[in-house]
Scaffold this motif. Structure first.
Motif, short mmCIF file in Angstrom:
data_model
loop_
_atom_site.label_atom_id
_atom_site.label_comp_id
_atom_site.label_asym_id
_atom_site.label_seq_id
_atom_site.Cartn_x
_atom_site.Cartn_y
_atom_site.Cartn_z
N ARG A 7 0.83 -1.22 0.00
CA ARG A 7 0.00 0.00 0.00
C ARG A 7 0.86 1.26 0.00
O ARG A 7 0.52 2.25 -0.64
CB ARG A 7 -0.94 -0.01 1.20
N ALA A 29 2.15 1.75 -3.51
CA ALA A 29 1.07 2.22 -4.40
C ALA A 29 0.77 3.69 -4.14
O ALA A 29 0.53 4.46 -5.07
CB ALA A 29 -0.18 1.36 -4.20
N SER A 61 1.42 7.03 -6.81
CA SER A 61 0.33 7.88 -7.28
C SER A 61 0.57 9.36 -7.00
O SER A 61 -0.17 10.20 -7.51
CB SER A 61 -0.98 7.44 -6.62
#
Length: 68
Positions: A23, A26, A30
Motif C-alpha cells: 500500500r 502504491a 500515485s
C-alpha cells in the motif's frame, strides 16, 4: 486489493507487514513528483567555472572545490 499466499504459512503480522509495504508503494507511485529545489548562487557550478582556471601554486588547492 487481493493478496494470495502461494507458498508458506505467514503469520498475521507478516501479512500485515506485506500489505503495508504494498500500500505504501502504491501510494508513493500515485503522488506527483516533487518540484526541484532552486539552486542558490553559492552552489552554482557556473560561479566557479566563469573565472579562469587555477594555476599551480601554494594556494591553488583552495580553488579546486567544485560544489554539486
Amino acid at each position: 486489493m487481493n493478496i494470495k499466499v502461494v507458498r508458506g504459512n505467514p503469520t498475521p503480522e507478516e501479512l500485515a507487514a506485506a500489505v503495508a509495504v504494498v500500500r505504501a508503494r502504491a501510494a508513493a507511485a500515485s503522488l506527483p513528483p516533487a518540484p526541484a529545489a532552486p539552486r542558490d548562487s553559492w552552489s552554482d557550478p557556473a560561479r566557479i567555472a566563469s573565472g579562469r582556471l587555477p594555476q599551480p601554486g601554494p594556494t591553488s588547492w583552495a580553488r579546486t572545490y567544485w560544489p554539486g
